[in-house]
Write a protein that holds these residues in place. Structure first.
Motif, PDB file in Angstrom:
ATOM      1  N   GLN A 273       4.612  12.901 -11.160  1.00  0.00           N
ATOM      2  CA  GLN A 273       3.630  12.476 -10.162  1.00  0.00           C
ATOM      3  C   GLN A 273       3.903  11.059  -9.658  1.00  0.00           C
ATOM      4  OE1 GLN A 273       0.299  13.293 -12.758  1.00  0.00           O
ATOM      5  NE2 GLN A 273      -0.537  14.722 -11.258  1.00  0.00           N
ATOM      6  N   THR A 274       4.535  10.227 -10.461  1.00  0.00           N
ATOM      7  CA  THR A 274       4.773   8.833 -10.059  1.00  0.00           C
ATOM      8  C   THR A 274       5.995   8.663  -9.175  1.00  0.00           C
ATOM      9  OG1 THR A 274       6.140   8.240 -11.987  1.00  0.00           O
ATOM     10  CG2 THR A 274       3.738   7.978 -12.197  1.00  0.00           C
ATOM     11  N   GLU A 275       6.894   9.641  -9.163  1.00  0.00           N
ATOM     12  CA  GLU A 275       8.162   9.481  -8.444  1.00  0.00           C
ATOM     13  C   GLU A 275       7.982   9.232  -6.952  1.00  0.00           C
ATOM     14  OE1 GLU A 275      10.448  12.902  -9.518  1.00  0.00           O
ATOM     15  OE2 GLU A 275      10.834  12.159 -11.535  1.00  0.00           O
ATOM     16  N   ASP A 276       6.971   9.819  -6.333  1.00  0.00           N
ATOM     17  CA  ASP A 276       6.785   9.675  -4.891  1.00  0.00           C
ATOM     18  C   ASP A 276       5.975   8.441  -4.508  1.00  0.00           C
ATOM     19  OD1 ASP A 276       8.178  12.039  -4.477  1.00  0.00           O
ATOM     20  OD2 ASP A 276       6.366  13.264  -4.628  1.00  0.00           O
ATOM     21  N   ILE A 277       5.466   7.715  -5.491  1.00  0.00           N
ATOM     22  CA  ILE A 277       4.605   6.576  -5.175  1.00  0.00           C
ATOM     23  C   ILE A 277       5.398   5.310  -4.896  1.00  0.00           C
ATOM     24  CG2 ILE A 277       2.823   5.047  -6.125  1.00  0.00           C
ATOM     25  CD1 ILE A 277       1.554   7.530  -7.355  1.00  0.00           C
ATOM     26  N   TRP A 278       6.530   5.133  -5.542  1.00  0.00           N
ATOM     27  CA  TRP A 278       7.301   3.900  -5.395  1.00  0.00           C
ATOM     28  C   TRP A 278       8.041   3.897  -4.058  1.00  0.00           C
ATOM     29  CZ3 TRP A 278       6.154   0.556  -9.082  1.00  0.00           C
ATOM     30  CH2 TRP A 278       5.686   1.057 -10.297  1.00  0.00           C
ATOM     31  N   THR A 279       7.477   3.237  -3.040  1.00  0.00           N
ATOM     32  CA  THR A 279       8.113   3.228  -1.730  1.00  0.00           C
ATOM     33  C   THR A 279       8.143   1.827  -1.140  1.00  0.00           C
ATOM     34  OG1 THR A 279       6.030   3.719  -0.603  1.00  0.00           O
ATOM     35  CG2 THR A 279       7.414   5.601  -1.200  1.00  0.00           C
ATOM     36  N   ALA A 280       9.186   1.581  -0.377  1.00  0.00           N
ATOM     37  CA  ALA A 280       9.312   0.362   0.434  1.00  0.00           C
ATOM     38  C   ALA A 280       9.714   0.844   1.819  1.00  0.00           C
ATOM     39  CB  ALA A 280      10.370  -0.566  -0.149  1.00  0.00           C
TER      40      ALA A 280
ATOM     41  N   ARG B  59       7.712  -8.457  12.490  1.00  0.00           N
ATOM     42  CA  ARG B  59       7.345  -7.175  11.874  1.00  0.00           C
ATOM     43  C   ARG B  59       8.548  -6.511  11.217  1.00  0.00           C
ATOM     44  NH1 ARG B  59       4.633  -2.092  15.222  1.00  0.00           N
ATOM     45  NH2 ARG B  59       4.857  -0.533  13.576  1.00  0.00           N
ATOM     46  N   GLU B  60       9.698  -6.558  11.889  1.00  0.00           N
ATOM     47  CA  GLU B  60      10.902  -5.897  11.389  1.00  0.00           C
ATOM     48  C   GLU B  60      11.443  -6.530  10.111  1.00  0.00           C
ATOM     49  OE1 GLU B  60      12.069  -9.225  14.059  1.00  0.00           O
ATOM     50  OE2 GLU B  60      10.610  -7.613  14.210  1.00  0.00           O
ATOM     51  N   ASP B  61      11.002  -7.751   9.793  1.00  0.00           N
ATOM     52  CA  ASP B  61      11.449  -8.458   8.589  1.00  0.00           C
ATOM     53  C   ASP B  61      10.615  -8.112   7.360  1.00  0.00           C
ATOM     54  OD1 ASP B  61      13.370 -10.018  10.069  1.00  0.00           O
ATOM     55  OD2 ASP B  61      11.677 -11.224  10.799  1.00  0.00           O
ATOM     56  N   LEU B  62       9.580  -7.316   7.542  1.00  0.00           N
ATOM     57  CA  LEU B  62       8.638  -7.028   6.459  1.00  0.00           C
ATOM     58  C   LEU B  62       8.696  -5.567   6.035  1.00  0.00           C
ATOM     59  CD1 LEU B  62       5.616  -9.023   7.926  1.00  0.00           C
ATOM     60  CD2 LEU B  62       7.116  -9.724   6.037  1.00  0.00           C
ATOM     61  N   ARG B  63       8.341  -5.346   4.784  1.00  0.00           N
ATOM     62  CA  ARG B  63       8.269  -3.993   4.246  1.00  0.00           C
ATOM     63  C   ARG B  63       6.929  -3.794   3.536  1.00  0.00           C
ATOM     64  NH1 ARG B  63      11.497  -3.635   7.393  1.00  0.00           N
ATOM     65  NH2 ARG B  63      13.620  -2.818   7.286  1.00  0.00           N
ATOM     66  N   TYR B  64       6.402  -2.584   3.701  1.00  0.00           N
ATOM     67  CA  TYR B  64       5.155  -2.168   3.049  1.00  0.00           C
ATOM     68  C   TYR B  64       5.529  -1.444   1.763  1.00  0.00           C
ATOM     69  CZ  TYR B  64       0.986   0.696   2.256  1.00  0.00           C
ATOM     70  OH  TYR B  64      -0.096   1.324   1.707  1.00  0.00           O
ATOM     71  N   LEU B  65       5.022  -1.941   0.644  1.00  0.00           N
ATOM     72  CA  LEU B  65       5.322  -1.359  -0.656  1.00  0.00           C
ATOM     73  C   LEU B  65       4.109  -0.656  -1.224  1.00  0.00           C
ATOM     74  CD1 LEU B  65       7.685  -3.351  -0.346  1.00  0.00           C
ATOM     75  CD2 LEU B  65       7.349  -3.992  -2.727  1.00  0.00           C
ATOM     76  N   LYS B  66       4.354   0.512  -1.797  1.00  0.00           N
ATOM     77  CA  LYS B  66       3.361   1.176  -2.633  1.00  0.00           C
ATOM     78  C   LYS B  66       3.931   1.159  -4.042  1.00  0.00           C
ATOM     79  CE  LYS B  66       1.337   4.964  -1.394  1.00  0.00           C
ATOM     80  NZ  LYS B  66       1.068   6.304  -0.827  1.00  0.00           N
ATOM     81  N   VAL B  67       3.137   0.684  -4.990  1.00  0.00           N
ATOM     82  CA  VAL B  67       3.576   0.577  -6.377  1.00  0.00           C
ATOM     83  C   VAL B  67       2.464   1.076  -7.294  1.00  0.00           C
ATOM     84  CG1 VAL B  67       5.076  -1.409  -5.872  1.00  0.00           C
ATOM     85  CG2 VAL B  67       2.723  -1.801  -6.652  1.00  0.00           C
ATOM     86  N   LEU B  68       2.856   1.454  -8.473  1.00  0.00           N
ATOM     87  CA  LEU B  68       1.874   1.773  -9.500  1.00  0.00           C
ATOM     88  C   LEU B  68       1.700   0.552 -10.394  1.00  0.00           C
ATOM     89  CD1 LEU B  68       2.866   5.376 -10.605  1.00  0.00           C
ATOM     90  CD2 LEU B  68       0.768   4.676  -9.454  1.00  0.00           C
ATOM     91  N   HIS B  69       0.493   0.394 -10.906  1.00  0.00           N
ATOM     92  CA  HIS B  69       0.261  -0.660 -11.889  1.00  0.00           C
ATOM     93  C   HIS B  69      -0.804  -0.202 -12.861  1.00  0.00           C
ATOM     94  CE1 HIS B  69      -3.617  -2.294 -10.276  1.00  0.00           C
ATOM     95  NE2 HIS B  69      -3.175  -1.737  -9.162  1.00  0.00           N
ATOM     96  N   THR B  70      -0.779  -0.796 -14.037  1.00  0.00           N
ATOM     97  CA  THR B  70      -1.785  -0.512 -15.043  1.00  0.00           C
ATOM     98  C   THR B  70      -2.908  -1.515 -14.872  1.00  0.00           C
ATOM     99  OG1 THR B  70      -0.110   0.318 -16.560  1.00  0.00           O
ATOM    100  CG2 THR B  70      -2.239  -0.305 -17.522  1.00  0.00           C
ATOM    101  N   GLY B  71      -4.102  -1.028 -14.592  1.00  0.00           N
ATOM    102  CA  GLY B  71      -5.244  -1.907 -14.383  1.00  0.00           C
ATOM    103  C   GLY B  71      -5.787  -2.450 -15.687  1.00  0.00           C
TER     104      GLY B  71
END
Length: 192
Positions: free
Chosen positions: A8-15, A39-51
């Protein structure tokens, strides 16, 4: 959110490049037209973290394209060791106000702004800095001629000789992992 399986975590890590939806969300808030970063110099990241609750959460960051993949690896390592990070949200949820974001202990990265108390551009303005659990790890400086703690609500954590939860030190796993990937740790700065 319940703890997730490895699959389930494999698809969450994105840049990824900033989508129109993300750019519309930050434009005029954390992002302003400027000659230093586009805008072109930036990336949107989705990451998992332990709260702090010990459970898995999805976080969002915007960083410079130069460090996007590195940040993914850093956060993957922190997640694997279940390093506690209370929240990771875009600073735009706080109207790009550092004080509000840090007071809520939000870990964040990009925000086009100067270094507090100066007219010098912050590394956050270039998407090249990341703050982790900033309430417990406040920015202490004398940029305005007097000692200041940001966020102000973090003053009780300014004395780094005291022991308390979520304090990042040179020996802390978070500091060690970020340094491993070439980041500097603000606790090493002598000019603040």
């Amino acid at each position: 959110m319940a703890d997730l399986t490895k699959k389930q975590t494999e698809d969450i890590w994105t840049a990824s490049p900033l989508s129109d939806e993300i750019f519309d969300r930050i434009n005029g808030c954390s992002f302003r037209k400027n000659p230093h970063i586009g805008r072109e110099d930036l990336r949107y990241l989705k990451v998992l973290h332990t709260g702090f609750d010990g459970r898995s959460h999805t976080g969002q960051l915007i960083v410079n394209v130069l460090i996007a993949d590195i940040c993914i690896r850093v956060f993957q390592e922190l997640y694997r060791m279940r390093y506690p990070i209370e929240k990771i949200r875009l600073i735009d949820e706080y109207q790009a106000c550092d004080e509000a974001s840090m007071s809520d202990n939000n870990s964040s990265a990009f925000c086009y702004r100067p270094v507090s108390g100066t007219d010098q551009l912050s590394l956050h303005a270039l998407g090249l800095a990341v703050d982790i659990n900033p309430l417990y790890n406040p920015y202490i400086h004398t940029n305005t001629g007097e000692k200041k703690c940001e966020p102000a609500s973090g003053a009780k954590y300014a004395d780094r000789t005291k022991d308390f939860p979520y304090k990042i030190t040179a020996q802390d796993d978070c500091c060690r992992i970020f340094k491993k990937y070439g980041f500097e740790w603000g606790g090493d700065w002598t000019h603040a």
